[in-house]
Structure formats: structure tokens, C-alpha cells
Design an enzyme around this catalytic site. Sequence first.
Site, PDB file in Angstrom:
ATOM      1  N   ARG A   8       0.842  -1.189   0.000  1.00 45.51           N
ATOM      2  CA  ARG A   8       0.000   0.000   0.000  1.00 45.51           C
ATOM      3  C   ARG A   8       0.876   1.236   0.000  1.00 45.51           C
ATOM      4  NH1 ARG A   8      -0.954   2.303   5.270  1.00 45.51           N
ATOM      5  NH2 ARG A   8       0.000   1.095   6.964  1.00 45.51           N
ATOM      6  N   GLU A 188       5.440   8.667   0.547  1.00 50.35           N
ATOM      7  CA  GLU A 188       5.076   8.239  -0.807  1.00 50.35           C
ATOM      8  C   GLU A 188       6.279   7.632  -1.526  1.00 50.35           C
ATOM      9  OE1 GLU A 188       1.762  10.763  -2.856  1.00 50.35           O
ATOM     10  OE2 GLU A 188       3.200  12.164  -1.955  1.00 50.35           O
ATOM     11  N   HIS A 189       5.988   6.689  -2.419  1.00 48.69           N
ATOM     12  CA  HIS A 189       7.007   6.049  -3.251  1.00 48.69           C
ATOM     13  C   HIS A 189       8.082   5.349  -2.415  1.00 48.69           C
ATOM     14  CE1 HIS A 189       4.937   8.592  -6.079  1.00 48.69           C
ATOM     15  NE2 HIS A 189       5.496   9.694  -5.591  1.00 48.69           N
ATOM     16  N   ARG A 190       7.719   4.950  -1.206  1.00 45.59           N
ATOM     17  CA  ARG A 190       8.658   4.299  -0.271  1.00 45.59           C
ATOM     18  C   ARG A 190       9.798   5.228   0.154  1.00 45.59           C
ATOM     19  NH1 ARG A 190       4.819   1.622  -0.310  1.00 45.59           N
ATOM     20  NH2 ARG A 190       4.640  -0.641  -0.297  1.00 45.59           N
ATOM     21  N   LEU A 191       9.614   6.528  -0.039  1.00 50.69           N
ATOM     22  CA  LEU A 191      10.607   7.506   0.419  1.00 50.69           C
ATOM     23  C   LEU A 191      10.206   7.967   1.816  1.00 50.69           C
ATOM     24  CD1 LEU A 191      11.137   9.509  -2.906  1.00 50.69           C
ATOM     25  CD2 LEU A 191      12.516   7.647  -1.951  1.00 50.69           C
TER      26      LEU A 191
END
Length: 212
Positions: A8, A188-191
Amino acid sequence: MKIDAIRRSYTKDKLELDKLNPDPIAQFELWLKDAIAAELPDPTAMCVASVDADGQPSQRLVLLKDVGVDGFTFYTNLGSRKATELTANPKVCLHFPWHPLERQVIVYGIAERVSATQVAKYFLSRPKESQLAAWASEQSRPVSTRQALLQKFAEIKHKFEHGEVPLPSFWGGFLVRPHKIEFWQGGEHRLHDRFMYSKQDDNSWSIDRLCP
């Protein structure tokens, strides 16, 4: 069962250096208040990791019972595996997984026994059923059946049917004095946003942003 596609996005919040409290305990208390206000199940639950004499780590969920300038306090049977391991090797790691808020806190520290006075004060504040359970359970020891455990509980309940339940000699607590505390906010974006507080020789704290 295929699970590699389960994922997710993390979009609830961001964490910036200028928004962090310079004191990690104060920052932790702010996040704990958020977790309580969000009515998360067991907001004080933390994973306690210890290591045995062979270097084998073990983990279990324990409820945090106090937090302050000195650190994080929990209580347990002193004959339990965690207590035995922490007595031999006091290096410990705590993990608070507040998934619905997309937050985690990891505490690295040294565990030490709390005073008998503090233990007694907390034990006497517990519900009577919890006090009885402390007497009935030889924590981490094998038990033949659940029925045997319930029978022991019934015997203890009868024994202390009248009057206060005394503090067991085998029950105590640990204070974890932190030297590093990490705050993780999903991004977001695994950042993800990750900040590590490290205690300095003068007892001040430095803060570093970590790559996700």
C-alpha cells in the site's frame, strides 16, 4: 498463497527536522498521545527484543507502563525468558508499531531493574485478577495443559480471597535507558522519513535524517 504483491502507499503525513522536538522523549510522548487519540488498539504495546547467551534474539509484545526523562518502563516475571536474558545482557531494543498512523518508533538502550518501591506501587495499582495471574503463571516455563494453568489460578484466587494480594518476590520491572531513538513516518514512493536521535556525552541529543 501469493503475498509478494501485497502493498500500500503511505500518504498520511510527512516528518521534517524543523518539526521535531529536540528531546526524543518529548517527541515520543507527542506521538504516543496521537496513537491514544486515534484509539489504536493497544497504543502502548511494544515489541521487546533481547538476546540469549548463544546470541539468539527473541521478541515479545509487552505493554509500556511509564515513560519519562530516564526512559521506558515495563514490568514482568523475573523468571521469564526476557528477564533472564536482560539480566545477563542488558542491551535491548523496543519497537512501537503504530501501523494505522504509518509510524514506528525504535528505541535502543540498556535495561536496568527498577526499585522494589516502584514495583510495589505499580503492582498494587493493578486489577486484582492481574495480580492473581502474576502469582499463578511461572512465565516462560512449560505447562502441561491450559486446564492446569486455570487450576493454579483458581487455587491462588482462593488463597488470596480476602484481603490484598501481596507482591510476589519473583515479579519486577525494567527501565530502558535509551541511547538512540528512531522515528519513522511512512512516505510516498517508499521515500519514508526517518530520523535518528543519538545521545551525546554531555547528555544532549543529535539528530540525523536517515535514508529510507
